[in-house]
Design a protein around this motif. Sequence first.
Motif, mmCIF file in Angstrom:
data_model
loop_
_atom_site.group_PDB
_atom_site.id
_atom_site.type_symbol
_atom_site.label_atom_id
_atom_site.label_comp_id
_atom_site.label_asym_id
_atom_site.label_seq_id
_atom_site.Cartn_x
_atom_site.Cartn_y
_atom_site.Cartn_z
ATOM 1 N N GLN A 105 0.848 -1.176 0.000
ATOM 2 C CA GLN A 105 0.000 0.000 0.000
ATOM 3 C C GLN A 105 0.890 1.234 0.000
ATOM 4 N N LYS A 106 0.671 2.107 -0.962
ATOM 5 C CA LYS A 106 1.448 3.334 -1.073
ATOM 6 C C LYS A 106 0.498 4.518 -1.004
ATOM 7 N N SER A 107 0.713 5.405 -0.045
ATOM 8 C CA SER A 107 -0.160 6.566 0.056
ATOM 9 C C SER A 107 0.116 7.507 -1.111
ATOM 10 N N VAL A 108 -0.903 8.227 -1.516
ATOM 11 C CA VAL A 108 -0.741 9.195 -2.597
ATOM 12 C C VAL A 108 0.221 10.297 -2.168
ATOM 13 N N SER A 109 0.222 10.634 -0.894
ATOM 14 C CA SER A 109 1.169 11.642 -0.401
ATOM 15 C C SER A 109 2.605 11.178 -0.599
ATOM 16 N N TRP A 110 2.866 9.907 -0.277
ATOM 17 C CA TRP A 110 4.216 9.367 -0.461
ATOM 18 C C TRP A 110 4.592 9.386 -1.935
ATOM 19 N N LEU A 111 3.682 8.951 -2.811
ATOM 20 C CA LEU A 111 3.974 8.928 -4.238
ATOM 21 C C LEU A 111 4.208 10.336 -4.774
ATOM 22 N N MET A 117 5.522 12.875 -3.157
ATOM 23 C CA MET A 117 6.875 13.277 -2.779
ATOM 24 C C MET A 117 7.920 12.494 -3.564
ATOM 25 N N LYS A 118 7.671 11.219 -3.753
ATOM 26 C CA LYS A 118 8.616 10.369 -4.463
ATOM 27 C C LYS A 118 8.831 10.834 -5.896
ATOM 28 N N GLY A 146 11.534 14.569 1.380
ATOM 29 C CA GLY A 146 12.888 14.489 0.847
ATOM 30 C C GLY A 146 13.696 13.337 1.407
ATOM 31 N N PHE A 147 13.218 12.730 2.511
ATOM 32 C CA PHE A 147 13.981 11.684 3.185
ATOM 33 C C PHE A 147 13.111 10.463 3.463
#
Length: 662
Positions: free
Chosen positions: A55-61, A63-64, A175-176
């Motif tokens: 599961q990948k949050s849209v927020s993480w994607l 930023m990625k 960023g991290f």
Amino acid sequence: MKRALSIGLVASLFSIVGLGHTNASSIPADASSSQLVNSKSVNASSTIVGYVGQQKSVSWLTMKTGLSATNSKPRAIIAKQSKKFCLVSADVVQLLKVGKCSITITSGKLTINASIDVRQLLPRSTVDRAGGNILDIKPLYVTFKNGPDNFHDTDGVVAKMITNSLDYMAEQNPGFTPRLDTYENLPDIQHVQIPLTYEEFAARWKTTFGPLAEVLSEMGFLMQFPERTGKGYDKINRIYVALVEGSMPLKKGFDSGHDTPGCGTNANSGLLQYWIRMPDGSKCDWIIKSFNRKGLLDREWNSEIVRHLIARQQMRTNVGCDAISNNYFSLPLSQMDNSISRQDDPITYKYVGKPQPPWVLDGNHNLYFKIASGPRAGNVCDDLAYSPFWTQLDNGDLKSDAIVGRSFIDQPDDSTSPQVHVLYVLPKDVQSRDFDVRGTFGDLIKSTNDWLFAKGGKRLRFDTYKGNLDVTFVRLDETEGQLWMEASDKNKKCGQSPCPTLDTLKLLLDAKGFTAPQKAYLIYYGGATIPSSRIAWPYCGTAGHNHFAIMQVGLVDMMSGQFSCFSTSKTTLPESGNTAGLASFHETFHVLGAVGASPNSDGNYGHIKNDPTDLMGGSQGTVRLDPGNNDYWRHGQSNYVDLYNSAFMEPAEPNAVMPAGW
């Protein structure tokens, strides 16, 4: 060792430093020019790697993929042809089966297309697969000789336990991300079978924190036990996160809150444990379900791994912090961060009040993360932001180094005269920003050489091949985490020393053949220095009398997550403020001997002490080149360095000289 002075720069802060000298040696071996990539069929590509069930949050994607998720709620749309491989549910992308998940991310007015390579998790491994294997989070699946084995190392349970926790921390620190032990971009989960029956193991459980760390140590895992002496927290160089197929045999007499046997978490320094069985052997299925993360407002998601990772005996284990950590551990429970943090903080003890997602790490920024106020501000022992377990979010991505125009060798020289060779150097696991093939370094150097010629009638001679700046791309064999260890002790983290140091990089580059006796080497280093050094050593350039200078192009500010040391702005005419090009020349001038024993030298660090506008002073405001011609440029004296007469300048003077000691 020469210290640095700060230099103002538009959108960046450059600081310059000169270092003490070491020795250089032999001529490099020649290499085939076929190592220059020139085929148009070879292109770089970058893909996010995920696993079935992730599961990948849209927020993480967001930023990625390089978009900002701070000003608006990001959205994700799955391409029609990808809907059998992934789907969007609320603010989470779920990866369903092996294949390519094509997705469009929108944040505000910005949109980007991304691709997720959905794979199966790695097969079972009872060994630690090859990799950096230091300053990282290492997931384990632990079973007993006579106990159940549900293959949670390969079915996604351990993977979701760790990746959902680390992804959340990445969302909180744009960023991290905490550095996860991976192999082929997937979690490297190690299966560990304890060579004891569960009953034999439980018989050794005499204290609150249990014997798992000792047993793992007996099995060859590098465990540390600073709780016993109050010393050595800084020796925590790896954090193991274990899902254990057993029950904690806690009992009365153990620490408060740790006297009921069954499921739950436990922790030793460098070892987090999640026990998932009751005393009767039944499974605690609710724990396994709680590893799923269904979105930012998910109240059922288990944040215990995050809470433990943030602890002082885990990610906050910088060098020199034992006393501060021990003082904290002596506080009564009611005064510890877990008791006084906000209720939307994942570290909050649940008895404090009802949890209130969405979770925010240290929302007031006064306890443990990006501390902006109070007595802990600016202290690398207190602030999680300076942990050596962070790495940049895009590090480790799949991307070929073989791209059009890139050279992996020092190509045949246009000139036989002394010259400066440019290297773009990256650790094994750090993403390239392709400055070498975009012409960035060439533009900076040309514009700065034009400035130098206009101000001083000379140009610094750089190594060229067929008239173009010759930049060699160097991918080191060491990971960023490995380069953050002391050169003299690979098991000891660096403290306030900005590892990797100039000497360390020089030795690694010497071993790769960059030892030409009539060349100076200007390194544009794309990695980062260890975070714990950033406050004491916030500098962006270093140089020494060992043929080498470094310009940092990969440093990211630990508070903002933004690149902090490198701007692509060119040096301008007729006048210029400081630029990355001028800072590069400043460092190279140090290599060539400036400012030495000049009349206005500061005496120790090789800088002009009485003119903050001087290139070899502070480079503040409109930068000037030795305006009095009395320190390092065209002064005509023989008892200290005059770079106008340097053999590295062109046109060369009849009496051109090499730097002392060359």
